[in-house]
Design an enzyme around this catalytic site. Structure first.
Site, PDB file in Angstrom:
ATOM      1  CD  GLU A 181      -3.021  -0.993   2.366  1.00 43.62           C
ATOM      2  OE1 GLU A 181      -4.253  -1.471   2.081  1.00 43.62           O
ATOM      3  OE2 GLU A 181      -2.806  -0.282   3.249  1.00 43.62           O
ATOM      4  CD  GLU A 368      -3.973  -5.567   4.156  1.00 46.31           C
ATOM      5  OE1 GLU A 368      -4.880  -4.784   4.483  1.00 46.31           O
ATOM      6  OE2 GLU A 368      -2.623  -5.570   4.235  1.00 46.31           O
TER       7      GLU A 368
END
Length: 462
Positions: A181, A368
């Site tokens: 991320e 995720e």
């Protein structure tokens, strides 16, 4: 594809597992040679400070610290035994750079490597495929003090670290990710001021982002030079962005916002270039880019084997000629009081179809996806989490529909395996399938873990 029933089954080789990160789960923050990370540092320096939001009112930074997590460092064997009993065939974890190389560069901490040896060997002994992230936000504080991601030395530092990890774990880890991320730790951290190091400097954020991409390329090339086997990729957060209205201006604004939050990372990782259309339409960004950025990426490029996407929320976006990206986020389709994130399962399917159409040559993993619910202090309420069971069922159904639609989808990781530390909110939110008492570290399966067990063991969703 021909179907003779409505049963939703997954391919035999489809990976179904859970995820967590070193920083959020391990604890043992200052033991066995580990040094502080920048996340440890900013958890203390910004404790209790107000952090403005984009659409919602914002939050006050937690005054809790990540010193314990869910105590994975001391109890990893029990956690992995739970994973085996669940029937999952994979687990995504990250390595803590400050545990392996405490000063960021130089001497290697053998105790740190030995810990991950024990974890990875235990996973393999239980028939669980490890998926390993090199960097999940926890940059050694020693390197942050030397300039961090904004230093032109960062690619060198990261390559040295990756070489240590690749050489040590070669033959045992088949799935590797370089970074997790960057839109969070770079864009939100350096441009938006909503994440460590809480800066608002567009030029610095773009330089830091360029450095992270160059570091990523270095690790991918090294992976192949060392003939590691397996696959290497990177993980990005994806936010499906929908137009606020039917106006063409809002449609263009939604595209720009998606490019800024996702494609500005994914396109360089997959194809070696930024989405230039975004820079052409947003001169404030293009003018702040490092000199020679496009050629620098082209010269260094190494393509990924896969991309991981982390999906939690959606966004609606309207045109705003005065905003840097000529767009602004507005409220999503509906609000859901009591939940930190608005839930929209179809957004996962839309994200996977976007990957199919925009990145057709790249395998994708959902690395995720999870639901956080408030820490109420009521154990029975928190463990009888029917809302999370429903969340899992609906998102697994979207995975199945994506596979039927031709998405090259390799697996799914629920975030997270057990209630852990959440950056910014501490222990106030619970994501886990396993309930954890953060004072005694007693564990208990939630109802959602029993449901996840049925999905994993039967390789299907009801």
């Amino acid at each position: 594809m021909y179907r003779d029933s409505f049963t939703m089954t997954f391919p035999d080789d489809f990976l179904i597992g859970t995820a967590n990160s070193a920083f959020q789960s391990e604890g043992a923050a200052d033991r066995d040679g580990k040094s502080p990370s920048m996340m440890d540092h900013f958890a203390r320096t910004h404790a209790g400070q107000f952090l403005p939001g984009i659409v919602k009112k914002g939050i006050r930074m937690t005054e809790e610290f990540p010193d314990d997590g869910c105590c994975f460092y001391d109890h990893f064997e029990e956690f992995i035994d739970d994973m085996k009993a669940t029937g999952q065939n994979t687990y995504r974890l990250s390595l803590a750079w400050p545990r392996i190389i405490p000063d960021g560069t130089g001497a290697v901490n053998e105790q740190g490597l030995a810990f991950y040896d024990r974890v990875i060997d235990k996973l393999l002994a239980c028939g669980i495929e490890p998926f390993v992230d090199l960097l999940h936000w926890d940059l050694p504080m020693a390197l942050y003090e030397r300039g961090g991601y904004a230093s032109r030395e960062f690619p060198d530092w990261f390559e040295q670290y990756a070489k240590v990890c690749f050489a040590h774990f070669k033959g045992r880890v088949r799935l590797w990710s370089t970074v997790n991320e960057p839109c969070v730790f770079i864009t939100s951290g350096y441009a938006d001021g909503r994440f460590p190091p809480f800066e608002k400097d567009l030029r610095k954020s773009l330089l830091a982002g360029q450095n992270v991409l160059l570091a990523h390329y270095r690790a991918v090339k090294l992976f192949r030079e060392l003939d590691m086997g397996g696959k290497i990729g990177a993980v990005n957060a994806i936010i499906p962005v929908y137009p606020a209205d039917f106006r063409p201006e809002d449609m263009d604004a939604a595209r720009r916002q998606a490019q800024l939050r996702f494609d500005i990372w994914a396109e360089p990782m997959a194809y070696g270039h930024y989405p230039e259309q975004f820079f052409d339409e947003c001169p404030m960004y293009k003018n702040a880019m490092p000199e020679g950025y496009a050629q620098e990426l082209k010269d260094a490029f190494a393509p990924v084997d896969f991309l991981g996407i982390n999906y939690y929320v959606t966004s609606r976006t309207a045109d705003d000629p005065d905003a840097p990206a000529r767009s602004k986020r507005v409220q999503t389709f509906y609000t859901q009081p009591g939940l930190k994130n608005d839930v929209y399962p179809a957004g996962l399917l839309d994200s996977l179809l976007y990957m199919r159409d925009h990145y057709p040559d790249v395998e994708v993993f959902v690395t995720e996806n999870g639901l956080c619910t408030p820490n109420t202090g009521d154990e029975e309420e928190e463990c009888n989490d029917d809302v999370r069971v429903s969340y899992l069922r609906e998102h697994f159904r979207m995975l199945w529909r994506a596979l039927q639609s031709g998405v090259n989808l390799g697996g799914y990781y629920y975030w997270n395996d057990a209630d852990s530390y959440e950056q910014l909110s501490g222990y106030d939110q619970r994501f886990g399938l396993t309930w954890v008492d953060h004072k005694t570290f007693r564990r208990r399966w939630k109802k959602s873990r029993y449901y996840f067990q049925k999905v994993a063991q039967n390789h299907m969703v009801d």
